[in-house]
Design a protein around this motif. Sequence first.
Motif, PDB file in Angstrom:
ATOM      1  N   ASN A  10      19.533  32.970  32.089  1.00  0.00           N
ATOM      2  CA  ASN A  10      20.454  34.225  31.923  1.00  0.00           C
ATOM      3  C   ASN A  10      19.949  35.253  32.816  1.00  0.00           C
ATOM      4  O   ASN A  10      20.560  36.394  32.638  1.00  0.00           O
ATOM      5  CB  ASN A  10      20.622  34.707  30.533  1.00  0.00           C
ATOM      6  N   LYS A  13      22.170  38.623  34.243  1.00  0.00           N
ATOM      7  CA  LYS A  13      23.068  39.059  33.020  1.00  0.00           C
ATOM      8  C   LYS A  13      22.554  40.127  32.099  1.00  0.00           C
ATOM      9  O   LYS A  13      21.285  39.983  32.086  1.00  0.00           O
ATOM     10  CB  LYS A  13      23.667  37.755  32.443  1.00  0.00           C
ATOM     11  N   PHE A  14      23.341  40.466  31.324  1.00  0.00           N
ATOM     12  CA  PHE A  14      22.895  41.261  30.110  1.00  0.00           C
ATOM     13  C   PHE A  14      21.802  42.502  30.500  1.00  0.00           C
ATOM     14  O   PHE A  14      20.883  42.642  29.953  1.00  0.00           O
ATOM     15  CB  PHE A  14      22.271  40.642  29.180  1.00  0.00           C
ATOM     16  N   THR A  20      29.285  43.892  32.700  1.00  0.00           N
ATOM     17  CA  THR A  20      28.617  42.596  32.856  1.00  0.00           C
ATOM     18  C   THR A  20      28.213  42.546  34.206  1.00  0.00           C
ATOM     19  O   THR A  20      28.374  43.356  35.202  1.00  0.00           O
ATOM     20  CB  THR A  20      29.728  41.507  32.600  1.00  0.00           C
ATOM     21  N   SER A  21      27.494  41.367  34.503  1.00  0.00           N
ATOM     22  CA  SER A  21      26.994  41.201  35.919  1.00  0.00           C
ATOM     23  C   SER A  21      28.248  41.005  37.058  1.00  0.00           C
ATOM     24  O   SER A  21      27.924  41.176  38.205  1.00  0.00           O
ATOM     25  CB  SER A  21      26.200  39.838  36.020  1.00  0.00           C
ATOM     26  N   ASN A  22      29.200  40.613  36.416  1.00  0.00           N
ATOM     27  CA  ASN A  22      30.536  40.647  37.516  1.00  0.00           C
ATOM     28  C   ASN A  22      31.286  42.185  37.465  1.00  0.00           C
ATOM     29  O   ASN A  22      32.436  42.032  38.382  1.00  0.00           O
ATOM     30  CB  ASN A  22      31.575  39.641  36.816  1.00  0.00           C
ATOM     31  N   ARG A  26      32.004  45.695  29.503  1.00  0.00           N
ATOM     32  CA  ARG A  26      31.228  44.820  28.210  1.00  0.00           C
ATOM     33  C   ARG A  26      32.122  44.982  27.003  1.00  0.00           C
ATOM     34  O   ARG A  26      32.311  46.283  26.867  1.00  0.00           O
ATOM     35  CB  ARG A  26      29.900  45.021  28.328  1.00  0.00           C
ATOM     36  N   GLU A 234      22.181  28.763  29.165  1.00  0.00           N
ATOM     37  CA  GLU A 234      23.026  29.692  29.817  1.00  0.00           C
ATOM     38  C   GLU A 234      24.224  30.090  29.166  1.00  0.00           C
ATOM     39  O   GLU A 234      24.969  29.230  28.646  1.00  0.00           O
ATOM     40  CB  GLU A 234      23.346  29.570  31.451  1.00  0.00           C
ATOM     41  N   GLU A 237      28.871  36.079  29.466  1.00  0.00           N
ATOM     42  CA  GLU A 237      28.796  37.574  28.973  1.00  0.00           C
ATOM     43  C   GLU A 237      30.211  38.014  28.318  1.00  0.00           C
ATOM     44  O   GLU A 237      31.279  37.218  28.935  1.00  0.00           O
ATOM     45  CB  GLU A 237      28.590  38.606  30.109  1.00  0.00           C
ATOM     46  N   ASN A 300      25.276  43.057  24.433  1.00  0.00           N
ATOM     47  CA  ASN A 300      24.546  43.142  25.620  1.00  0.00           C
ATOM     48  C   ASN A 300      23.263  42.230  25.650  1.00  0.00           C
ATOM     49  O   ASN A 300      22.145  42.602  26.051  1.00  0.00           O
ATOM     50  CB  ASN A 300      24.174  44.442  26.183  1.00  0.00           C
TER      51      ASN A 300
END
Length: 317
Positions: A10, A13-14, A20-22, A26, A234, A237, A300
């Motif tokens: 992951n 991420k987090f 979020t990573s995008n 969240r 994986e 999120e 998260n």
Amino acid sequence: MKDLPQPAANQGKFQDSYLTSNGDERASVALSNPETLWFNTGTLCNIECANCYILSSPSNDALVYLTADEVQDYLDQIEARNWPVKEIGFTGGEPFMNPQIVGMIRFALERGYKVLILTNAMQPMMRKSMQAGLIQLLIDFPGQMVLRISLDHFSEDIHDAERGHGSFAKSLLGMRWLQENGFEIAVAARSQWGKNDTASRAGFEELFAEYGFCIDAQNPSQTVLFPEMDDTIEVPEITTACWDILGKSPKDVMCSTSRMVVKRKGARRPTVLACTLLPYTAEFELGETLASAEQDVSLNHPHCAKFCVLGGARCSA
């Protein structure tokens, strides 16, 4: 306190509590109905499991023993904050390693709460002093206690591969003692080893019938099958849009109804955590009081997604 390193599965991420990573918002969860307060009585345990999420062992005292007076203080806080708590949970480590566990349970029962105790039902619980204490609690407060025994699998070989040779037989011995003395018992197992829930429940049904345990393998509150918390997998999120996509509500997630009290080694006072599953992640530490623990929790962490939102698991009864 240091956060544990993030699993490679992951990476990226987090990282951000709010995005979020995008870059999506969240999801977070409010404490909308605090029904359960957990007390982690300490991380010391009589055994060391291969995949213990809290790393309990005979030598891990990262979370030290709580005292009965400290538990009493938080029970006072429940009443002061008017939390609608119905259940007090005791977990570890192994709760019966804590020399004050019987007193803690009594304080909770005296206030009319249901009490759920998570145990491996092995030697610490089977000491004469603990047996005597439990029997007196049962006499004084009938119908208020459930002991949930960690029995990872209905197969002795698979269970012992996780918890050590002979642990299956010792847990069954403790379960027999509990049932023979009139205690209400349940089982906590894992959804893993390639078995679906239907097959796992069928296996436990045969086990309970063989030993005469009064546990319903088909009842999720009596035979709890927890998703495996595998950090190498994986997971997605959880964004605010996921609630509608998944047909779920923040009120379905465990941190909307519960908090956990722990005491860290060297700390002056206990602290309150958002989640029973995340004892070592600083972001989920909410302060020393129940008042400070009323804040929202950002989802998260991989466990928030896999275990709670997607897995739908809850630790309470």
